[in-house]
Scaffold this motif. Structure first.
Motif, mmCIF file in Angstrom:
data_model
loop_
_atom_site.group_PDB
_atom_site.id
_atom_site.type_symbol
_atom_site.label_atom_id
_atom_site.label_comp_id
_atom_site.label_asym_id
_atom_site.label_seq_id
_atom_site.Cartn_x
_atom_site.Cartn_y
_atom_site.Cartn_z
ATOM 1 N N ARG A 142 0.943 -1.263 -0.073
ATOM 2 C CA ARG A 142 -0.034 0.022 0.067
ATOM 3 C C ARG A 142 0.776 1.095 -0.102
ATOM 4 N NH1 ARG A 142 -2.267 3.273 3.936
ATOM 5 N NH2 ARG A 142 -1.349 2.034 5.754
ATOM 6 N N LEU A 143 1.403 1.589 -1.157
ATOM 7 C CA LEU A 143 2.205 2.748 -1.303
ATOM 8 C C LEU A 143 1.620 4.095 -0.814
ATOM 9 C CD1 LEU A 143 3.462 1.989 -5.007
ATOM 10 C CD2 LEU A 143 4.685 1.395 -2.856
ATOM 11 N N PRO A 144 2.592 5.003 -0.135
ATOM 12 C CA PRO A 144 2.357 6.103 0.342
ATOM 13 C C PRO A 144 2.200 7.132 -0.600
ATOM 14 C CG PRO A 144 4.801 5.747 0.345
ATOM 15 C CD PRO A 144 4.076 4.826 -0.032
ATOM 16 N N ASP A 145 1.357 8.157 -0.339
ATOM 17 C CA ASP A 145 0.967 9.066 -1.065
ATOM 18 C C ASP A 145 1.920 10.243 -1.170
ATOM 19 O OD1 ASP A 145 0.783 10.931 1.112
ATOM 20 O OD2 ASP A 145 -1.492 10.674 1.058
ATOM 21 N N ALA A 146 1.937 11.223 -1.904
ATOM 22 C CA ALA A 146 3.119 12.237 -2.182
ATOM 23 C C ALA A 146 3.536 12.827 -0.771
ATOM 24 C CB ALA A 146 2.819 13.291 -3.279
ATOM 25 N N ASP A 147 2.571 12.923 -0.014
ATOM 26 C CA ASP A 147 2.816 13.691 1.310
ATOM 27 C C ASP A 147 2.396 12.855 2.738
ATOM 28 O OD1 ASP A 147 3.572 16.118 2.771
ATOM 29 O OD2 ASP A 147 1.856 17.250 2.190
ATOM 30 N N PRO A 148 3.008 11.843 3.079
ATOM 31 C CA PRO A 148 2.557 11.145 4.213
ATOM 32 C C PRO A 148 2.684 11.685 5.428
ATOM 33 C CG PRO A 148 4.629 10.205 3.139
ATOM 34 C CD PRO A 148 4.127 11.552 2.538
ATOM 35 N N PHE A 149 3.676 12.598 5.631
ATOM 36 C CA PHE A 149 3.850 13.160 6.937
ATOM 37 C C PHE A 149 3.299 14.360 7.372
ATOM 38 C CE2 PHE A 149 7.865 11.279 4.722
ATOM 39 C CZ PHE A 149 8.073 10.294 5.688
ATOM 40 N N THR A 150 2.492 14.858 6.246
ATOM 41 C CA THR A 150 1.863 16.454 6.604
ATOM 42 C C THR A 150 0.763 16.182 7.856
ATOM 43 O OG1 THR A 150 2.131 17.084 4.505
ATOM 44 C CG2 THR A 150 0.312 18.093 5.739
ATOM 45 N N PRO A 151 -0.301 15.093 7.973
ATOM 46 C CA PRO A 151 -1.056 14.966 9.084
ATOM 47 C C PRO A 151 -0.272 15.124 10.247
ATOM 48 C CG PRO A 151 -1.799 13.536 7.255
ATOM 49 C CD PRO A 151 -0.173 13.908 7.264
ATOM 50 N N ALA A 152 0.665 14.296 10.552
ATOM 51 C CA ALA A 152 1.393 14.250 11.907
ATOM 52 C C ALA A 152 2.000 15.576 12.204
ATOM 53 C CB ALA A 152 2.410 13.067 11.922
ATOM 54 N N ILE A 153 2.605 16.214 11.053
ATOM 55 C CA ILE A 153 3.571 17.412 11.558
ATOM 56 C C ILE A 153 2.421 18.731 11.769
ATOM 57 C CG2 ILE A 153 4.828 19.101 10.559
ATOM 58 C CD1 ILE A 153 6.160 17.186 8.638
ATOM 59 N N ALA A 154 1.397 18.745 10.835
ATOM 60 C CA ALA A 154 0.236 19.527 11.220
ATOM 61 C C ALA A 154 -0.283 19.590 12.657
ATOM 62 C CB ALA A 154 -0.760 19.644 10.280
ATOM 63 N N ALA A 155 -0.392 18.241 13.181
ATOM 64 C CA ALA A 155 -0.972 18.271 14.386
ATOM 65 C C ALA A 155 -0.057 18.609 15.469
ATOM 66 C CB ALA A 155 -1.419 16.618 14.654
ATOM 67 N N ILE A 156 1.063 18.234 15.313
ATOM 68 C CA ILE A 156 2.312 18.939 16.233
ATOM 69 C C ILE A 156 2.266 20.154 16.247
ATOM 70 C CG2 ILE A 156 4.713 18.923 16.674
ATOM 71 C CD1 ILE A 156 4.896 15.921 15.739
ATOM 72 N N GLU A 157 2.387 20.998 15.030
ATOM 73 C CA GLU A 157 2.399 22.366 14.622
ATOM 74 C C GLU A 157 1.124 23.217 15.479
ATOM 75 O OE1 GLU A 157 5.406 22.863 11.012
ATOM 76 O OE2 GLU A 157 2.927 22.794 10.712
ATOM 77 N N ARG A 158 -0.120 22.433 15.334
ATOM 78 C CA ARG A 158 -1.319 23.152 15.949
ATOM 79 C C ARG A 158 -0.981 22.950 17.542
ATOM 80 N NH1 ARG A 158 -3.947 20.340 11.823
ATOM 81 N NH2 ARG A 158 -4.445 18.553 13.680
ATOM 82 N N TRP A 159 -0.441 22.056 17.961
ATOM 83 C CA TRP A 159 -0.502 21.767 19.405
ATOM 84 C C TRP A 159 0.488 22.782 19.967
ATOM 85 C CZ3 TRP A 159 -2.935 18.829 23.152
ATOM 86 C CH2 TRP A 159 -2.414 18.723 24.217
ATOM 87 N N LEU A 160 1.678 22.965 19.528
ATOM 88 C CA LEU A 160 2.746 23.908 19.806
ATOM 89 C C LEU A 160 2.652 25.300 19.603
ATOM 90 C CD1 LEU A 160 5.910 21.457 19.063
ATOM 91 C CD2 LEU A 160 4.684 21.743 21.255
ATOM 92 N N GLY A 161 1.973 25.469 18.610
ATOM 93 C CA GLY A 161 1.388 26.917 17.918
ATOM 94 C C GLY A 161 2.920 27.453 17.374
ATOM 95 N N VAL A 162 3.855 26.447 16.863
ATOM 96 C CA VAL A 162 5.066 26.988 16.297
ATOM 97 C C VAL A 162 5.003 26.179 15.086
ATOM 98 C CG1 VAL A 162 7.472 27.158 16.227
ATOM 99 C CG2 VAL A 162 6.074 27.432 18.442
ATOM 100 N N GLN A 163 5.661 26.898 14.068
ATOM 101 C CA GLN A 163 5.646 25.969 12.594
ATOM 102 C C GLN A 163 7.345 25.351 12.687
ATOM 103 O OE1 GLN A 163 5.037 28.047 9.054
ATOM 104 N NE2 GLN A 163 5.703 26.389 7.806
ATOM 105 N N SER A 164 7.521 24.286 12.437
ATOM 106 C CA SER A 164 8.743 23.674 12.387
ATOM 107 C C SER A 164 9.408 24.074 10.683
ATOM 108 C CB SER A 164 8.899 22.179 12.686
ATOM 109 O OG SER A 164 8.199 21.913 14.108
ATOM 110 N N SER A 165 10.310 24.959 10.955
ATOM 111 C CA SER A 165 10.962 25.094 9.500
ATOM 112 C C SER A 165 12.000 24.220 8.980
ATOM 113 C CB SER A 165 11.372 26.661 9.344
ATOM 114 O OG SER A 165 12.378 26.878 10.402
ATOM 115 N N ALA A 166 12.737 23.231 9.758
ATOM 116 C CA ALA A 166 13.496 22.245 9.558
ATOM 117 C C ALA A 166 13.256 21.167 9.638
ATOM 118 C CB ALA A 166 14.769 22.766 10.462
ATOM 119 N N VAL A 167 13.788 20.062 9.093
ATOM 120 C CA VAL A 167 13.502 18.711 9.277
ATOM 121 C C VAL A 167 14.668 17.672 9.263
ATOM 122 C CG1 VAL A 167 13.085 18.230 6.939
ATOM 123 C CG2 VAL A 167 11.922 16.706 8.355
#
Length: 345
Positions: free
Chosen positions: A72-97
């Protein structure tokens, strides 16, 4: 100086990360195919000391069954849901990975976010390891960490400031709900934290190893080990394979060498120890790499079989693991309840 990567570097990086996987971590092939379709090349990769240490960062990677991921191959953006949840929780955008695991499939994972975030050449294992509580930031109990992963059907589970063991248990359950694999993210830290709590320069190491293995076909096993900066543990034919009873999914492989030595490889999802004539010669966190003798391709644990001719190498573990007893305990065979296989340091 930043490292510039081109699409033509993908096969080299893939080979290097396969070497660092110690037989686990999943084949980099899927990530290589995804990245080959990317329009963000060339990609710039920065070392930790090239960036502002106050830059918010997120560590990402695939977790769960890599075999299911290939079905079941990943789509083009498999990490966005998890990153977005973290950024909403912290109120900070993570500009590095950075990556949670500098080996196998996850060695290439950060490159999927090129063009949207600054890629940091650091990761949280420096090899392949199976459990989330072996992520270096969690091993060091960095405060304020937030972990997240999808649960399927649009849901996301988030764990804030939990014990490493809780991250492993809770998010592993969520991964099962998501169909067996998911895109994972860990946030709540900054680039400066990676200098002490992560393993640097994994992408550069993988590229160097990939270049060396590509030029290895005419080298004898001893010369190959030297070219890769490792040691030759043995070469021979797999003569027997056994699932050990009472040891919790431990598989052993007996290899007969030309010199009549008997090598025993001990594996779970990675190769975790090698014994020669009953004595431990290498053990995790040392990276035990098994190559097909003919193709020189690194083999995953599930690709090893009776009758296969192999070359077994030991590549140095990242120094980070040996700098504190707590760290070393998380990566030794005893971490999985397997005693008597400790490597003498």
């Amino acid at each position: 100086m930043p490292l510039t990567l081109h699409a033509a570097d993908l096969p080299t990086l893939s080979r290097g990360f396969a070497l660092l996987s110690s037989g686990g971590g999943g084949s980099p092939h899927v990530a290589e195919l995804i990245l080959a379709q990317s329009d963000t090349w060339p990609v710039t990769v920065h070392s930790v000391d090239e960036l502002d240490p106050a830059t918010p960062c997120v560590a990402i990677g695939y977790i769960g069954s890599t075999l299911l991921l290939e079905e079941r191959l990943p789509d083009a953006d498999p990490f966005t849901p998890a990153i977005a949840a973290i950024e909403r929780w912290l109120g900070v955008q993570s500009s590095a990975v950075c990556s949670i695991e500098g080996a196998g499939l996850n060695g290439l994972s950060t490159l999927q976010l090129a063009g949207r975030r600054t890629i940091v050449d650091a990761d949280c294992m420096g090899r392949a390891l199976p459990d989330l509580d072996q992520i270096s930031l969690l091993v060091d109990a960095l405060p304020g960490l937030v972990a997240a992963t999808p649960t399927g059907a649009g849901g996301v589970v988030l764990v804030h400031a939990a014990r490493p063991e809780d991250v492993e248990r809770v998010l592993r359950t969520a991964t099962s709900c998501n169909g067996g694999w998911a895109g994972f993210a860990l946030g709540g830290f900054r680039v400066g934290d990676l200098a002490e709590h992560a393993i640097p320069d994994g992408i550069e190491r993988a590229r160097s190893l990939g270049q060396a293995i590509a030029a290895s076909h005419d080298l004898r096993p001893e010369e190959l080990a030297s070219a890769l900066g490792g040691t030759l543990l043995g070469a021979g034919r797999v003569m027997a394979s056994l699932m050990e009873r009472g040891a919790g999914e431990v598989h052993t492989y007996d290899v007969r060498t030309d010199g009549a030595d008997v090598l025993r490889l001990v594996a779970r999802s990675e190769f975790i120890a090698l014994m020669r004539n009953g004595a431990v010669e290498a053990a995790s966190p040392t990276i035990i790499t098994v190559l097909d003798s003919v193709s020189r391709a690194p083999l995953q644990v599930d690709e090893l079989a009776v009758g296969k001719d192999v070359i077994i190498l030991g590549l140095p573990a990242p120094a980070w693991w040996a700098t504190h007893p707590r760290r070393l305990a998380r990566a030794r065979p005893s971490r999985w309840g397997i005693t008597g296989l400790e490597e003498v340091c």
